[in-house]
Design an enzyme around this catalytic site. Sequence first.
Site: not given
Lengths: 495, 497
Positions: B80, B155, B179
């Site tokens: 990420k 997210s 997330s």
Amino acid sequence: MTTAEATAATDYELVIGLEVHSQLLTASKMFCRCPADYANAAPNTHCCPICMGFPGVLPVINEQAVDFMIMTALALHCEIPDFSKFDRKNYFYPDLPKGYQISQYDRPLSHDGYLTIHLNGAEKRIGITRVHLEEDTGRLAHLDGGGDRYSLVDLNRAGTPLMEIVSEPDMRSPEEARLYMEKLRSILVYLGVSSGKMEEAALRCDANVSVRPRGQAEFGVKTEIKNMNSFRAVERALTYEAQRQIEELKAGRRIVQSTRGWIEDRGITVLQRVKENSDDYRYFPEPDLPPLVVSREWVARLQAQLPELPDAARERFERDYGLSTYDAEQLTAERAMADYFEAAVKAGKASDTHARAKAVANWTLGDLRRLLNTASLDISVSTITPAGLAELLDLMDAGTISGKQAKDVLEKAFASGAAPSAVVAAEGISQLSDTGELESIVDAVIAENPKAVDDFRAGKSSAVQFLMGQVMKRTKGRARPDVVTPLLQSKLSQA
Amino acid sequence: MAELWQLTISEASELLRRREISAVELTRAHLDRIEQVEGNVRAFVTVTEAEATREAEQVDRLRSEGAELGPLAGIPIAIKDVISTKGVRTTCSSRMLEHYTPPFDATVMNRLHDARAIMLGKTNMDEFAMGSSTENSAFFPTRNPWDLERTPGGSSGGSASAVAAGEAMAALGSDTGGSVRQPGALTNTVALKPTYGRVSRFGLIAFASSLDQIGPFTRSARDMALMMQAIAGYDRLDSTSINAPVPNYAEALTGDVKGLRIGVPSEYFVEGTEPGVRAVVEQAIETLKSLGAEVGECSLPHTRYGVAAYYIIAPAECSANLARYDGVKYGFSSKQPAGSLIDYMSETRGAGFGSEVKRRIMLGAYALSSGYYDAYYLKAEKVRTLIKRDFDSAFERFDALISPTSPSVAFKIGEKIADPYAMYLNDVFTIPANLSGICGLSMPGGFSDGLPVGVQLLGPALGEPMLLRIADAFEQATDYHKQMAATPSTKKKGRSR
């Protein structure tokens, strides 16, 4: 002071509280491993992603800084709670890379202590509200490049440990404030936690000042004074500000809560910022650091390691060396001076410790201090070592050199770095103490100065001093007075 | 034989060890897969093809020299874009950091490098991890491989989609309020939010420091055990990391849940959850019962205050964490002429941050303001304590709790983006684990109208082995986790260059 001023000063009482920031002599910064000593470093060379506030970095508490903080708290008789925490103080400024300063808000590492000052022979305790740890900011340089104004940021100082010591509003005169600062500095330097150098901003002082009609219980409106860079500046700025406030009140105006800056060369304070409300720094607990739990064992270990502090040293100097309170206080104000003194006393050959101590004190606080001040040198780097001073005093005690010669030797040794004995040998400095040789010189002087002999007979004792002067002139000052005086006396009575 | 990109880590690792495939082949297969489907999925902000190939070659060389390598050696993974990678730009999917390249690696990256895992690239996310759909990326939204019209959640939507689409064998995300788990649920991947402090946060670009935790996405519980083995552990650089030994996670996978006590918190089965989701979770409970688990009801009464407390605490922390983006040191700086320093910073922050980030910074700054602190931040912290106590008492009676991960299946792109409150409610079941610091795992539990449903398992602090054990046993009894999305290709299979 005019009469009007004197009246005003007695009508009003001055109330002073000090906020002192001290840099700490830790090896590394408060929350990262960068070296904390940036004195001779090129800009932005003592920094890393952590103290530059890069995305994703985390702080780690410097244990040595906490040690230093606890030692200070102990020396200031503070309470050290088990539980303490760090908080974020939020504000935007280019010298603050994270946009917040890690500080301590409502749970400082220590609180409620005191410090003792000595004023006109009396002791006075100044309360310490709190002592806490935080990180310093970077430094900005504002430049003007051909009409183009710009600022540069140096983050070497960013993240270095800073200890904030907040006093109670217990001081009632600028002199007390100066004495408080001097004592605080002395304690910090004794502890080895601070260099104490105000001129390098290693020790910084802000003052909260207010005045109130004598007898009034509540405090007046205060102003905060910044930019005082020496002990003298603290005393001068507070004297000025107190007078200014009194004049405002006498003129029927009110004091505005504000921050004022001390302008050293003009000797005045000027308005910097009016504080309508208290600033909102949106403090909240620093989530990147767990609460700091200070165990009793931790405190006890540091308590056991605490060095002797200035007050204890002063008492011991009076007791063990028979020094006057004044001398002892002067010698112990600086740890380096006190250490020097003790080393010099111990290095000497004198049998009478008290007499030697008095001599070492006189020389250290007198001629040596003058030489050091002139050369802007700290006593810890004096070219005359404690052993050197002891040697000089031994040479005097043995009669090898006179007191007057000793001053000369001290200056030469100080300038060259040579040992006093080496200076004496190289320069051929010695006293003339041979009775036979001196006798013939005395005879010659008496023979050449019949008027002085007549004066002596007429009862003028000053004739002896005149003749002594002549002997000294002939011997270029080498004659030992304690040998010459009895010789003169007996020769004159016989003549 | 399955395509290389369809393998689990455990399977690929065995083939690599036996030298039936090479790390270069495996990496190439994933780079090719990225080329095929990325035009549709858009999981990556940056693909590091050259570095990945070089690292894979090195793994093959080491193996040919007889080096003993661990199970992640040569395994291609995605990271990420909130995790700092030395020399590889790390954007947080924000204009603010669009051109920012970290000079250091996050601790998890050091650990993955030590394990000789291969980084394929950096994945898309909601800007600064604020969002539940990956639509808040400043660059582009990521799509759900199960239905390209839908979001993968967020997210960490880029990481979830990458694993779900076979673009990476595993990925790292970060979980502040769900997330990792919510996108895991929406993409049929296994997603773990470890116990707070189990994985170092050093190098994880902070959103809300007391809630953030890095967590992996995989396609099986066993792979999750391998990933956790590599990244978990104390880090001197993270003062909030837990200094406790790391267990052998794979050893926890006994395949057996007999006698385990699993609690069903009644507050997690209330209105607002889609019936299809609820049905899957109830079926999963039945499956675990049939495997011998003892299931009972429990209550977590303060759950209903979780979202409210979270939307005080997380914005408060973010308002400070994001203060460093002022245009002075790195990242975006406004070129607008500014009258004052504050004008300049306002211009920079106004133009560099997206609207959700700005909304949260303002919420947080407000909640911390003088006069409001006690009513908001302090009250939220008290709620947090109560939620922790709820879990403490539940875990006295149960080894783990079970619930839906998200109240809904993947929603359509654009469906909720205009309504922040509806978006925030996505995290109602995941937020309490962040507030209390416990661990939570989302596992593929089945499907509702062809879209994946995640089942959340919650465990006490350091209870990861228990969650992995239950998830693994569930996988043995079902095959939901093996199902992969039929991600449409944009290019023909095979190398195009």
